[in-house]
Motif scaffolding. Structure first.
Motif, PDB file in Angstrom:
ATOM      1  N   GLU A 163      -2.386 -12.098   0.821  1.00  0.00           N
ATOM      2  CA  GLU A 163      -1.864 -13.246   0.086  1.00  0.00           C
ATOM      3  C   GLU A 163      -2.449 -14.534   0.634  1.00  0.00           C
ATOM      4  O   GLU A 163      -2.584 -14.708   1.845  1.00  0.00           O
ATOM      5  N   TRP A 203       3.708  -4.740   5.195  1.00  0.00           N
ATOM      6  CA  TRP A 203       3.909  -5.730   4.151  1.00  0.00           C
ATOM      7  C   TRP A 203       4.581  -5.127   2.929  1.00  0.00           C
ATOM      8  O   TRP A 203       5.064  -5.826   2.073  1.00  0.00           O
ATOM      9  N   GLY A 204       4.665  -3.810   2.854  1.00  0.00           N
ATOM     10  CA  GLY A 204       5.041  -3.151   1.616  1.00  0.00           C
ATOM     11  C   GLY A 204       6.499  -3.192   1.231  1.00  0.00           C
ATOM     12  O   GLY A 204       6.842  -3.136   0.061  1.00  0.00           O
ATOM     13  N   SER A 231      16.917  -7.796  -4.483  1.00  0.00           N
ATOM     14  CA  SER A 231      16.763  -6.657  -3.584  1.00  0.00           C
ATOM     15  C   SER A 231      17.669  -6.805  -2.364  1.00  0.00           C
ATOM     16  O   SER A 231      18.486  -5.932  -2.097  1.00  0.00           O
ATOM     17  N   ASN A 232      17.502  -7.889  -1.632  1.00  0.00           N
ATOM     18  CA  ASN A 232      18.322  -8.080  -0.450  1.00  0.00           C
ATOM     19  C   ASN A 232      18.385  -9.547  -0.071  1.00  0.00           C
ATOM     20  O   ASN A 232      17.583 -10.365  -0.547  1.00  0.00           O
ATOM     21  N   ARG A 257      18.974 -12.100   3.400  1.00  0.00           N
ATOM     22  CA  ARG A 257      19.086 -12.215   4.868  1.00  0.00           C
ATOM     23  C   ARG A 257      19.586 -13.597   5.230  1.00  0.00           C
ATOM     24  O   ARG A 257      19.260 -14.583   4.575  1.00  0.00           O
ATOM     25  N   SER A 262      15.188 -11.726  -1.274  1.00  0.00           N
ATOM     26  CA  SER A 262      14.035 -10.956  -1.743  1.00  0.00           C
ATOM     27  C   SER A 262      14.270 -10.518  -3.171  1.00  0.00           C
ATOM     28  O   SER A 262      15.331  -9.986  -3.489  1.00  0.00           O
ATOM     29  N   GLY A 301      12.686  -8.195  -4.977  1.00  0.00           N
ATOM     30  CA  GLY A 301      12.232  -6.887  -5.412  1.00  0.00           C
ATOM     31  C   GLY A 301      12.174  -5.937  -4.242  1.00  0.00           C
ATOM     32  O   GLY A 301      12.380  -6.333  -3.107  1.00  0.00           O
ATOM     33  N   LEU A 302      11.872  -4.686  -4.528  1.00  0.00           N
ATOM     34  CA  LEU A 302      11.837  -3.686  -3.468  1.00  0.00           C
ATOM     35  C   LEU A 302      10.649  -3.900  -2.543  1.00  0.00           C
ATOM     36  O   LEU A 302      10.686  -3.560  -1.369  1.00  0.00           O
ATOM     37  N   TYR A 303       9.596  -4.474  -3.102  1.00  0.00           N
ATOM     38  CA  TYR A 303       8.376  -4.608  -2.325  1.00  0.00           C
ATOM     39  C   TYR A 303       7.975  -6.062  -2.228  1.00  0.00           C
ATOM     40  O   TYR A 303       8.023  -6.796  -3.203  1.00  0.00           O
ATOM     41  N   THR A 304       7.561  -6.480  -1.054  1.00  0.00           N
ATOM     42  CA  THR A 304       7.033  -7.832  -0.903  1.00  0.00           C
ATOM     43  C   THR A 304       5.666  -7.891  -1.560  1.00  0.00           C
ATOM     44  O   THR A 304       5.053  -6.874  -1.833  1.00  0.00           O
ATOM     45  N   GLY A 305       5.215  -9.079  -1.810  1.00  0.00           N
ATOM     46  CA  GLY A 305       3.929  -9.192  -2.475  1.00  0.00           C
ATOM     47  C   GLY A 305       4.014 -10.161  -3.625  1.00  0.00           C
ATOM     48  O   GLY A 305       4.997 -10.853  -3.829  1.00  0.00           O
ATOM     49  N   ALA A 306       2.979 -10.178  -4.438  1.00  0.00           N
ATOM     50  CA  ALA A 306       2.885 -11.188  -5.488  1.00  0.00           C
ATOM     51  C   ALA A 306       4.027 -11.093  -6.490  1.00  0.00           C
ATOM     52  O   ALA A 306       4.412 -12.086  -7.092  1.00  0.00           O
ATOM     53  N   LYS A 324       8.107 -12.208  -4.046  1.00  0.00           N
ATOM     54  CA  LYS A 324       8.050 -12.975  -2.822  1.00  0.00           C
ATOM     55  C   LYS A 324       9.452 -13.294  -2.313  1.00  0.00           C
ATOM     56  O   LYS A 324      10.405 -13.350  -3.049  1.00  0.00           O
ATOM     57  N   LEU A 325       9.505 -13.524  -1.015  1.00  0.00           N
ATOM     58  CA  LEU A 325      10.744 -14.001  -0.428  1.00  0.00           C
ATOM     59  C   LEU A 325      10.963 -15.448  -0.851  1.00  0.00           C
ATOM     60  O   LEU A 325      10.030 -16.238  -0.892  1.00  0.00           O
ATOM     61  N   PHE A 383      13.060 -18.785   0.187  1.00  0.00           N
ATOM     62  CA  PHE A 383      13.791 -19.353   1.316  1.00  0.00           C
ATOM     63  C   PHE A 383      14.633 -20.538   0.877  1.00  0.00           C
ATOM     64  O   PHE A 383      14.206 -21.350   0.043  1.00  0.00           O
TER      65      PHE A 383
END
Lengths: 115, 116
Positions: free
Chosen positions: A56, A97-98, B31-32, B34, B93, B95-100, B103-104, B106
């Protein structure tokens, strides 16, 4: 301590200088991150590396250049910065990262001041 | 647009008192969530993580709650101590997966000052 170290802790540089920030993690993680934290703003994700590969780049100006030689080390090379780049730069790592469930462990940050 | 709003922006309480910090979010899908604690001069440290099915989670004197229907979370601090003085950041978060695609997101953080 979190297992993530950053050097230097404080940096003052002129707009024409070139400097580098260093991050090292001792946790055996595979993903590393650079964040910018400005006063009264949320953390801004800058770059993500997973297994040394950049995954990213959040439209970060080219005056910020990351480098990840291995999964334990991450650098942020700085050149011709602007005063608005003054901020706390945080490095973080996570198992990978997944999954969004993986906790990110943050370093103490480098307080950067651009004159 | 995914957003996380935290309130109040800052808070001052006396040592030994309780307090509650709020986090409202518009992140979807969810998803979650924190809560992080960031001491002055240090990086954030995770206090709790909560998923969709969890309503309450405790970590010592810190208790987080989550209402996924109203998209609200709170962090309750019991019997505050001087060492609780810090910034508390809510992170969601999407979604289940980070990435495009997820994204998290904040929040800006809440600055808590505990006075003797």
């Amino acid at each position: 301590e979190t297992g993530v170290t950053q050097t230097p802790r404080h940096l003052v540089m002129g707009m024409t200088n070139k400097k580098s920030l260093k991050c090292e993690q001792h946790l055996g993680h595979n993903a590393m991150y650079w964040y910018k934290q400005s006063a009264k703003k949320p953390l801004e994700l800058m770059f993500v590396y997973n297994f040394k590969e950049q995954t990213e780049n959040n439209s970060v100006p080219s005056r910020f250049s990351p480098e990840c030689p291995n999964s334990s080390h991450l650098f942020l090379h700085l050149h011709t910065l602007q005063p608005e780049d003054s901020a706390l730069y945080l490095c973080a790592s996570s198992q990978d990262w997944g999954s969004s469930y993986n906790e990110q462990f943050f370093g103490p940050g480098t307080r950067l001041t651009v004159l | 647009k995914n957003q996380v709003e935290q309130s109040p922006q800052s808070l001052i309480i006396l040592e030994g008192k309780n307090c509650t910090l709020q986090c409202n979010y518009t992140v979807s899908p969810f998803s979650n969530l924190r809560w992080y604690k960031q001491d002055t001069g240090r990086g954030p440290v995770s206090l709790t993580i909560m998923t969709f099915s969890e309503n309450t989670k405790s970590n010592g004197r810190y208790t987080a709650t989550l209402d996924a229907d109203t998209k609200q979370s709170s962090l309750h601090i019991t019997a505050s101590q001087l060492s609780d003085s810090a910034s508390y950041i809510c992170v969601v978060s999407g979604g289940l997966y980070t990435g495009a695609n997820s994204k998290l997101t904040f929040g800006k953080g809440i600055t808590l000052s505990v006075r003797p």
